[in-house]
Motif scaffolding. Sequence first.
Motif, PDB file in Angstrom:
ATOM      1  N   ILE A   9     -15.780   9.384   5.565  1.00 52.17           N
ATOM      2  CA  ILE A   9     -14.556   8.670   5.930  1.00 52.17           C
ATOM      3  C   ILE A   9     -13.389   9.215   5.125  1.00 52.17           C
ATOM      4  CG2 ILE A   9     -13.396   6.426   5.757  1.00 52.17           C
ATOM      5  CD1 ILE A   9     -16.110   5.158   6.391  1.00 52.17           C
ATOM      6  N   GLU A  12     -12.299  12.642   6.351  1.00 58.22           N
ATOM      7  CA  GLU A  12     -11.538  12.576   7.597  1.00 58.22           C
ATOM      8  C   GLU A  12     -10.114  12.089   7.335  1.00 58.22           C
ATOM      9  OE1 GLU A  12     -12.331  13.633  10.661  1.00 58.22           O
ATOM     10  OE2 GLU A  12     -14.033  14.499   9.618  1.00 58.22           O
ATOM     11  N   GLY A  13      -9.991  11.114   6.424  1.00 59.44           N
ATOM     12  CA  GLY A  13      -8.660  10.599   6.122  1.00 59.44           C
ATOM     13  C   GLY A  13      -7.786  11.637   5.458  1.00 59.44           C
ATOM     14  N   TYR A 662      -6.711   3.141   2.815  1.00 60.72           N
ATOM     15  CA  TYR A 662      -7.853   2.777   3.638  1.00 60.72           C
ATOM     16  C   TYR A 662      -7.878   1.271   3.853  1.00 60.72           C
ATOM     17  CZ  TYR A 662      -9.475   7.462   2.453  1.00 60.72           C
ATOM     18  OH  TYR A 662      -9.568   8.818   2.294  1.00 60.72           O
ATOM     19  N   ASP A 663      -8.404   0.883   4.978  1.00 56.24           N
ATOM     20  CA  ASP A 663      -8.602  -0.534   5.278  1.00 56.24           C
ATOM     21  C   ASP A 663     -10.079  -0.841   5.106  1.00 56.24           C
ATOM     22  OD1 ASP A 663      -8.542  -3.116   6.133  1.00 56.24           O
ATOM     23  OD2 ASP A 663      -7.591  -2.700   8.060  1.00 56.24           O
ATOM     24  N   ARG A 664     -10.369  -1.877   4.329  1.00 52.74           N
ATOM     25  CA  ARG A 664     -11.768  -2.283   4.141  1.00 52.74           C
ATOM     26  C   ARG A 664     -11.925  -3.697   4.676  1.00 52.74           C
ATOM     27  NH1 ARG A 664     -16.620  -1.627   1.718  1.00 52.74           N
ATOM     28  NH2 ARG A 664     -17.522  -3.444   0.666  1.00 52.74           N
ATOM     29  N   GLU A 668     -16.403  -2.331   6.128  1.00 50.54           N
ATOM     30  CA  GLU A 668     -16.245  -1.009   6.729  1.00 50.54           C
ATOM     31  C   GLU A 668     -14.971  -0.364   6.213  1.00 50.54           C
ATOM     32  OE1 GLU A 668     -18.311   0.661   8.668  1.00 50.54           O
ATOM     33  OE2 GLU A 668     -19.780  -0.976   8.651  1.00 50.54           O
ATOM     34  N   THR A 670     -11.978   2.241   6.978  1.00 50.82           N
ATOM     35  CA  THR A 670     -11.269   2.989   8.013  1.00 50.82           C
ATOM     36  C   THR A 670      -9.960   3.513   7.446  1.00 50.82           C
ATOM     37  OG1 THR A 670     -10.212   0.962   8.832  1.00 50.82           O
ATOM     38  CG2 THR A 670     -12.273   1.643   9.892  1.00 50.82           C
ATOM     39  N   HIS A 671      -9.512   4.628   8.000  1.00 47.31           N
ATOM     40  CA  HIS A 671      -8.272   5.237   7.546  1.00 47.31           C
ATOM     41  C   HIS A 671      -7.088   4.433   8.072  1.00 47.31           C
ATOM     42  CE1 HIS A 671      -4.895   8.129   8.103  1.00 47.31           C
ATOM     43  NE2 HIS A 671      -5.241   8.484   6.881  1.00 47.31           N
TER      44      HIS A 671
END
Length: 746
Positions: A9, A12-13, A662-664, A668, A670-671
């Motif tokens: 992750i 990718e970010g 990032y969002d958690r 999970e 995510t960028h």
Amino acid sequence: MRRDIGRDIRREGKKAALLFFLLAFLSGCGREESRISVGSVGESAEKVSVDEQKPLLVIPSSAEWIDLVFVSEGMYCIFDGDQYGFSSEDGRKITPCIYDIANPFSEGLACVSKEGKYGYIDVEGETAIPFVYDRATPFVEGLAYFVAGDTYGFMDKTGKTAFCLECDSVSSFQEGLAYFSIDGRYGYIDQKGQVVIEPVYDDAGYFKDGLATVMKDGRYGMIDREGTCIVAAEYDAITAEDTFIIAQSDGVYTCFDKKGKTLLEHADYITALGKYICFQQDEKQGLLDGSGGILLEPLYDQISLLVPEENLFCIQENGLYGVVDLQGEVTIDATYDYICYDKYADDKKGGMLVFEKADGSMECADVSALSDPSRRISCHYDSIHWLDEERAVVGQNGLFGIMDREGNLTEPITYDIIQGFDSGAFWRKKGSNAWFHNSMGKVTALKDNITVVSQKGNYYQIEKNGKYGFMNEQGEEAIPPVYSYISNQEVYGFPDDIFVLKNYNSSNYSFIIKTGESEQRDNRGALLRNEITPRIGLYHEFTQSGSIRVDEYTADGCDVTPDDMRDCRKIYKLYDLDHTGEPVLYVKAAPYANSGFPMSYSGFYAIEDMQLAELITGYECGGSMRGDYACLWYDRETSRVLPGTKGFWGGFGGYSSSGIVYDRSDAEMTHAASFGWVYQPISYFSKEELAHADMVYDADDKPYKKEMTGQMEKESVRIYYVNGEQVAYEVYQEVCERYWVLSTDF
């Protein structure tokens, strides 16, 4: 399994946001006589040189290297790159380097670890508290944290348990209180283990002068020892100065006194100038006292503290400089191109102000007679630096001389070098001849092409053919210039007059040199700790023995082990980012020494499926191309705290900066956003990046106006990116205004 997903992750970010940074990575990563002494860290205590005329004691070291020296309570705690040992300041060996982990002496005891167990030794090197603990910390305010099996708490200096704990993390005590956390929420306990401030905060810091910074929902405030809110947790940043508090939110500043009374609000900027408050409104600066009373109206482009002892301030108007005081007795109009204050060496009788006019001429004015123009010295030199009340070094066309108080030259401007020192001594060089003038006026001819590099305490570092040594106040060699390296970058806690001296061409090449008797600096950075307790399970295990995976710009990355981080100050914090009561672990480790070059290992970790998952890591290499670090971001749009990284890279050809958020949610990652810029010569950018001329900017963030042709220009320009796409400066600014970096160490 989750560890690999978390890394994927992050990659990718970064992919979109950091690809464009690669081009910017252009470089890698009265006076008393005082004794110089070298502390032994090995078996030998042989005195190499003792001379009554030259008060010098040199004790050789059997250690192959000295990586770090902690100085505390008259003791040296020495790390040789492998293990720790102790010596006294007079060179007496306390212990050889036999400890796996060691801390500087605190309250008469040193916390050390050997063969996996912690204990304490006294100043004689004898065991004071047995080696029976799985974890222990230095004594602070009479208490030290310990772990023994499943029992954890604080002990007193006899080794008796003061109280046990039931929490996830705890800090050392300061001002009688320690912060602790449960399920990612922070509060405070007293020295009896009683909760005095309930754990309701998202983060907390140490108390200082009766106040502590706390964080709630991504905003900072301050509380007192009773938990009373002094400044509400409503600000992006907050700082406590000596007599007032400065808070900032959305670029608007507010100033409070230490009881929470508002002194000033709606300012564009506030900073401390000594004990005074400098503020800016409508692009003009003014000055307040510690109670909020106006001393200088906001009429100036800039205000700086020029002479603290005399309450003299430098003002700037329309690019020119002047001087004002707070009583209205001294006002020198802003008509000068440059003003500086030159303190005398002994700091007994003030100093001189140097004024430079537009035509290059200069004036010198004694601080005590500043308002009397008849007592100013007018001269026409390129530079002036006062040695003492009577003499100044003056420069002209690359050569130097000496001027007296009346402006007369006592030494002609014919010297290649005249270098003054804080002691009032100086040395001068002309061609192949050089002389040293000590503070009492004695002149010594320097031989063998020796140059004087700098003053080190009561001695002077000298150089010959790239090798270093020391000269005393009499101009005599105290230590011959045969050593490869002299630095205080490896010394923590007492850097003013203790140095590490190394000789690379000898089997005994590490020494500690003491050159004076200055006061010890604040050592709390090495003593105050925040620990993750056994109650938190895998997080506790990781803080004891885990490795941080860093340097993902290489193909495989690398693991930074606990052994690699033994000379680092470590921060451990638990944050409940998604408000589930299951906090993530934040870790940051930065070396105690070499603070001038940012270097750190950092990361976020979570427990998922009963395993430790690595979410994000960061690595700053310490040089100009220093990398990034894991951090918290506050999202102003959603009012949430999010994990991410912030980085800066630089070289001789350019610079770049990036932020990744990032969002958690629901465990999970995510960028959420990535944004940054590159500033480098225009020839380094691709034609595609330069195709949008309206999105290429100069150093002042103005659109680059020059015509883009096939022949690339030499000028440097800046390009902004958001989520991997080149954008206008205004778009980048919108993202920056949405996300704000939060401090994790306060």
